[in-house]
Scaffold this motif. Structure first.
Motif, short mmCIF file in Angstrom:
data_model
loop_
_atom_site.label_atom_id
_atom_site.label_comp_id
_atom_site.label_asym_id
_atom_site.label_seq_id
_atom_site.Cartn_x
_atom_site.Cartn_y
_atom_site.Cartn_z
N ALA A 87 67.12 84.12 14.21
CA ALA A 87 66.21 84.29 15.34
C ALA A 87 65.24 83.12 15.43
O ALA A 87 64.71 82.65 14.42
CB ALA A 87 65.44 85.61 15.20
N GLY A 88 65.02 82.65 16.64
CA GLY A 88 64.15 81.49 16.82
C GLY A 88 62.72 81.74 16.41
O GLY A 88 62.02 80.82 15.98
N ALA A 89 62.25 82.99 16.53
CA ALA A 89 60.88 83.32 16.17
C ALA A 89 60.71 83.65 14.69
O ALA A 89 59.60 83.94 14.25
CB ALA A 89 60.39 84.50 17.01
N SER A 90 61.78 83.61 13.93
CA SER A 90 61.72 83.98 12.51
C SER A 90 60.99 82.91 11.71
O SER A 90 61.32 81.72 11.79
CB SER A 90 63.13 84.17 11.96
N PRO A 91 60.01 83.28 10.89
CA PRO A 91 59.35 82.28 10.04
C PRO A 91 60.29 81.68 9.00
O PRO A 91 60.12 80.51 8.62
CB PRO A 91 58.20 83.06 9.39
N ALA A 92 61.27 82.44 8.55
CA ALA A 92 62.25 81.87 7.62
C ALA A 92 63.07 80.79 8.32
O ALA A 92 63.35 79.73 7.75
CB ALA A 92 63.16 82.97 7.08
N ASN A 93 63.46 81.06 9.56
CA ASN A 93 64.18 80.06 10.34
C ASN A 93 63.32 78.82 10.53
O ASN A 93 63.82 77.69 10.45
CB ASN A 93 64.57 80.66 11.69
N ALA A 94 62.02 79.02 10.76
CA ALA A 94 61.12 77.88 10.94
C ALA A 94 61.03 77.05 9.66
O ALA A 94 61.00 75.81 9.72
CB ALA A 94 59.74 78.38 11.34
N ALA A 95 60.98 77.71 8.51
CA ALA A 95 60.91 76.97 7.25
C ALA A 95 62.16 76.14 7.02
O ALA A 95 62.09 74.97 6.62
CB ALA A 95 60.70 77.96 6.09
N ALA A 145 60.13 76.95 0.89
CA ALA A 145 61.05 77.53 1.87
C ALA A 145 61.87 78.65 1.25
O ALA A 145 62.13 79.69 1.88
CB ALA A 145 61.96 76.45 2.44
N ALA A 146 62.29 78.46 0.00
CA ALA A 146 63.06 79.50 -0.69
C ALA A 146 62.21 80.76 -0.88
O ALA A 146 62.69 81.88 -0.69
CB ALA A 146 63.56 78.98 -2.03
N VAL A 147 60.95 80.58 -1.25
CA VAL A 147 60.06 81.74 -1.42
C VAL A 147 59.87 82.45 -0.08
O VAL A 147 59.88 83.69 -0.01
CB VAL A 147 58.71 81.30 -2.01
N ALA A 148 59.70 81.67 0.99
CA ALA A 148 59.54 82.29 2.32
C ALA A 148 60.77 83.11 2.68
O ALA A 148 60.65 84.24 3.18
CB ALA A 148 59.30 81.20 3.37
N LEU A 186 52.75 77.78 6.77
CA LEU A 186 52.59 78.85 7.75
C LEU A 186 53.75 79.85 7.66
O LEU A 186 53.50 81.07 7.62
CB LEU A 186 52.47 78.28 9.16
N PRO A 187 55.01 79.41 7.64
CA PRO A 187 56.09 80.38 7.44
C PRO A 187 55.94 81.18 6.15
O PRO A 187 56.24 82.38 6.12
CB PRO A 187 57.35 79.51 7.42
N LEU A 188 55.46 80.53 5.10
CA LEU A 188 55.26 81.23 3.84
C LEU A 188 54.22 82.34 3.99
O LEU A 188 54.41 83.46 3.51
CB LEU A 188 54.84 80.24 2.76
N ALA A 189 53.12 82.03 4.68
CA ALA A 189 52.08 83.03 4.89
C ALA A 189 52.59 84.19 5.74
O ALA A 189 52.31 85.37 5.45
CB ALA A 189 50.86 82.39 5.54
N LEU A 190 53.35 83.87 6.78
CA LEU A 190 53.86 84.92 7.67
C LEU A 190 54.87 85.82 6.96
O LEU A 190 54.85 87.04 7.12
CB LEU A 190 54.49 84.29 8.91
N THR A 191 55.76 85.22 6.19
CA THR A 191 56.74 86.03 5.47
C THR A 191 56.07 86.85 4.37
O THR A 191 56.49 87.97 4.08
CB THR A 191 57.85 85.16 4.87
#
Length: 222
Positions: free
Chosen positions: A172-180, A132-135, A198-203
């Motif tokens: 933002a709700g759609a943010s991959p960092a927020n998701a992580a 999550a930190a890397v994302a 998945l958040p890691l891949a997207l970020t």
């Protein structure tokens, strides 16, 4: 590229411009993380705090060189490669901070869920916190790359744009960092340790795209 990274890292260390982002991250952890808090909640907070710090460190990386030194480096290796090295230096500094912060949080937190009824495996939680930190660091890198030179050259525009963009992609709700981060917080209630792949891949894709755009524009505007 290795020589460029060493050069940029040496500039960063000697300039001491890494100190304010370090103090900011330390303040975030000092305020939001306390001994005995649920580990997944604390890891999520530590990861979220890294996003604006990463954006700041990337700004430091792309603005730390004097104009004459930047022109010399660009003439030697090309403006795109020189700019890439400065962005990667900022990202590397953010990852060092994020790794240290995650390990610290894992060491002082309570390895149980938010209701303290279910035990959370520390190794798995630590790995999830690191991912999550890397994302968050990658998305912060994307923000820093897009909100500073060569796209925004004036500090009066670049600094507030970086701050605002970092805030928006954090909440933002759609943010991959927020998701992580949300995945870790949800795991603190359910007892399951989520791996934010998945958040890691997207970020990662966002950081790569933003950095590539900045490098291309750096070459065209040099």
């Amino acid at each position: 590229m290795t020589a460029l990274l060493r050069y940029q890292a040496a500039l960063l260390v000697r300039s001491h411009r890494w100190l304010p982002p370090l103090l900011l991250y330390g303040a975030f952890l000092g305020i939001g993380v306390q001994t005995g808090q649920p580990i997944l909640d604390s890891l999520g907070y530590a990861a979220a705090a890294l996003l604006p710090v990463a954006a700041w460190l990337v700004r430091v990386g792309v603005t730390q060189e004097p104009a004459a030194a930047r022109d010399c480096a660009a003439a030697a290796v090309g403006p795109g490669r020189a700019h890439l090295a400065s962005v990667l230096t900022g990202l590397g500094a953010a990852l060092v901070l994020g790794t240290a912060g995650t390990l610290f949080v894992a060491a002082v937190s309570d390895p149980h869920t938010a209701d303290h009824r279910q035990e959370v495996p520390v190794p798995e939680a630590t790995v999830a916190g690191l991912l999550a930190a890397v994302a968050c660091a990658l998305l912060g890198t994307a923000v820093g790359a897009l909100c500073n030179r060569p796209l925004l050259r004036r500090p009066g525009w670049a600094i507030p744009s970086t701050m605002l963009a970092a805030l928006l992609v954090s909440v933002a709700g759609a943010s991959p960092a927020n998701a992580a981060v949300s995945g870790l917080v949800d795991g603190s209630h359910s007892g399951a340790v989520p791996m934010p792949l998945l958040p890691l891949a997207l970020t990662g894709a966002a950081a790569a795209g933003a950095t590539a755009l900045a490098c291309v524009l750096s070459s065209r505007r040099s």
